[in-house]
Design a protein around this motif. Structure first.
Motif, short mmCIF file in Angstrom:
data_model
loop_
_atom_site.label_atom_id
_atom_site.label_comp_id
_atom_site.label_asym_id
_atom_site.label_seq_id
_atom_site.Cartn_x
_atom_site.Cartn_y
_atom_site.Cartn_z
N LEU A 29 -5.08 4.89 -7.63
CA LEU A 29 -4.49 3.64 -7.13
C LEU A 29 -4.28 3.68 -5.62
CD1 LEU A 29 -1.79 2.90 -9.88
CD2 LEU A 29 -4.03 1.83 -9.60
N VAL A 30 -3.76 4.81 -5.11
CA VAL A 30 -3.37 4.89 -3.70
C VAL A 30 -4.57 5.20 -2.80
CG1 VAL A 30 -1.93 6.11 -2.03
CG2 VAL A 30 -1.02 5.55 -4.29
N HIS A 31 -5.41 6.12 -3.23
CA HIS A 31 -6.48 6.60 -2.34
C HIS A 31 -7.83 5.94 -2.59
CE1 HIS A 31 -3.99 9.81 -0.63
NE2 HIS A 31 -3.53 10.03 -1.86
N GLU A 32 -8.03 5.39 -3.77
CA GLU A 32 -9.33 4.80 -4.07
C GLU A 32 -9.31 3.27 -4.01
OE1 GLU A 32 -11.95 6.60 -4.34
OE2 GLU A 32 -10.98 8.55 -4.45
N MET A 33 -8.26 2.67 -4.62
CA MET A 33 -8.22 1.21 -4.72
C MET A 33 -7.51 0.55 -3.55
SD MET A 33 -7.71 0.27 -8.73
CE MET A 33 -9.04 0.59 -9.90
N LEU A 34 -6.35 1.09 -3.16
CA LEU A 34 -5.54 0.44 -2.13
C LEU A 34 -6.30 0.23 -0.82
CD1 LEU A 34 -2.81 -0.78 -1.47
CD2 LEU A 34 -2.00 1.49 -0.81
N PRO A 35 -7.10 1.20 -0.33
CA PRO A 35 -7.84 0.95 0.91
C PRO A 35 -8.80 -0.23 0.84
CG PRO A 35 -7.80 3.30 0.44
CD PRO A 35 -7.25 2.62 -0.76
N ASN A 36 -9.24 -0.61 -0.37
CA ASN A 36 -10.13 -1.75 -0.53
C ASN A 36 -9.39 -3.07 -0.70
OD1 ASN A 36 -13.03 -0.52 -0.96
ND2 ASN A 36 -11.64 0.79 -2.12
N LEU A 37 -8.06 -3.01 -0.61
CA LEU A 37 -7.25 -4.22 -0.81
C LEU A 37 -6.53 -4.65 0.46
CD1 LEU A 37 -5.62 -3.24 -4.24
CD2 LEU A 37 -7.44 -4.91 -3.89
N TRP A 38 -6.71 -3.91 1.56
CA TRP A 38 -5.94 -4.22 2.76
C TRP A 38 -6.26 -5.60 3.33
CZ3 TRP A 38 -1.66 -2.15 3.21
CH2 TRP A 38 -1.43 -0.78 2.99
N VAL A 39 -7.52 -6.02 3.23
CA VAL A 39 -7.88 -7.31 3.82
C VAL A 39 -7.10 -8.47 3.17
CG1 VAL A 39 -9.73 -8.99 4.14
CG2 VAL A 39 -10.13 -6.58 4.65
#
Length: 331
Positions: free
Chosen positions: A237-247
């Motif tokens: 959740l934190v390292h794989e998915m969250l970086p792709n949700l910042w926009v």
């Protein structure tokens, strides 16, 4: 040059010897797009100016030689209106934005101090909303099943309540509870209530956006690879998915903050927010309504300040959306 060679040249861009092309990160590319957006830069400048004026209010009022709560009865004439200035506004060199009718308090000082409350409530409320919405949206989208259903129904339940009625009904109850249980008195309790209430009713909107994105991301190859390598749920959740949700998160936050500024002003206008003697833009608008025919500048000045700041945040949100995701830009 043949068509095939032209196509090859288009597919293989040459970056050697071209300054500023090779090695740029997504953040640098987004900043380059934002710098070309004159509206976005102007909006950013207005916001920075508003923040400097708000949080430097003690310094600016000291330089002007005024305070937000000092009464100047000698400046008030007949009919509770200021003696001097155009349209009975009290505008002079010492009071560049005039004084309030009836009280004679300096409008510039109250406008500066009032912006601190509005920006503080909106800023903290936006931060809490983003944290709650992102966390719950990540969990709901990735877990699925019964947990997703329960969290989804909770979102529907919160969104079903009429927010304005909820704020008005719960404000005195929560403020008195904070006073009795935690000895939080006066406007501090009201600020805590406003921040908490805005966050509680605001997070489901972002949670739904994040959940929809996670439902798509969890089927991607990089997530399946992380699962196959034994990565835990927290790491995924934190390292794989969250970086792709910042926009979407950043864009939503930039559009949510001006909404909270306007909401705080509306609640103060209705008497639910901060009360006297603390100044807020909404309270100034509420007080100015009864004098709008005799002293229209008293209504115009805080109303214009609120309009400009909210508009600047909205325009900056649009510019950030275009800079971070140009495919979703305005046509």
């Amino acid at each position: 040059m043949t068509v095939a060679s032209q196509a090859l040249d288009q597919e293989t861009p040459v970056t050697e010897g071209v300054p500023g092309i090779a090695g740029r990160s997504p953040g640098q590319l987004a900043w380059a797009r934002l710098r070309r957006d004159k509206v976005g830069l102007l909006s950013l400048g207005v916001i920075v100016l508003a923040l400097v004026l708000a949080f430097g209010a003690p310094l600016w009022t000291h330089l002007l030689g005024v305070t937000p709560n000092e009464f100047h009865s000698d400046l008030i004439g007949d009919g509770a209106l200021p003696r001097q200035g155009p349209l009975h506004s009290g505008i002079t060199l010492h009071h560049p934005l005039g004084v309030e009718p009836s009280t004679g308090r300096d409008i510039a000082a109250r406008l500066l101090y009032g912006s601190r409350i509005s920006l503080l409530v909106a800023g903290i409320g936006t931060l809490l909303t983003v944290v709650l919405g992102t966390a719950i949206g990540l969990i709901a989208g990735y877990a699925g099943g019964r947990l997703d259903t329960v969290l989804g129904r909770l979102m529907d339940l919160i969104l079903a309540f009429p927010q304005l009625v909820l704020f008005i009904a719960l404000s005195p109850v929560i403020v008195q509870l904070l006073d009795r249980r935690f000895n939080v008195q006066g406007n501090t309790g009201r600020v805590i209530f406003l921040v908490t209430a805005l966050s509680v009713v605001g997070w489901p909107y972002l949670a739904r956006i994040v959940r929809g994105q996670v439902l798509s991301l969890r089927e991607r190859e990089f997530v399946e690879a992380a699962v196959s390598m034994g990565a835990g749920t927290r790491r995924i959740l934190v390292h794989e998915m969250l970086p792709n949700l910042w926009v979407p998160i950043i864009v939503y936050a930039s559009l949510l903050l001006p909404t909270y500024i306007a909401t705080e002003a509306a609640l103060s206008f209705l008497g639910v927010g901060v009360v006297e003697p603390t100044a807020t833009w909404g309270k100034m608008l509420s007080d100015s309504v009864q004098y709008y025919t005799q002293d229209p500048l008293y209504l115009f000045i805080p109303g214009t300040a609120l309009f400009i700041v909210v508009l600047a945040f909205n325009l900056l949100g649009d510019s950030l959306r275009d800079a971070l995701d140009p495919r979703a830009g305005r046509s």
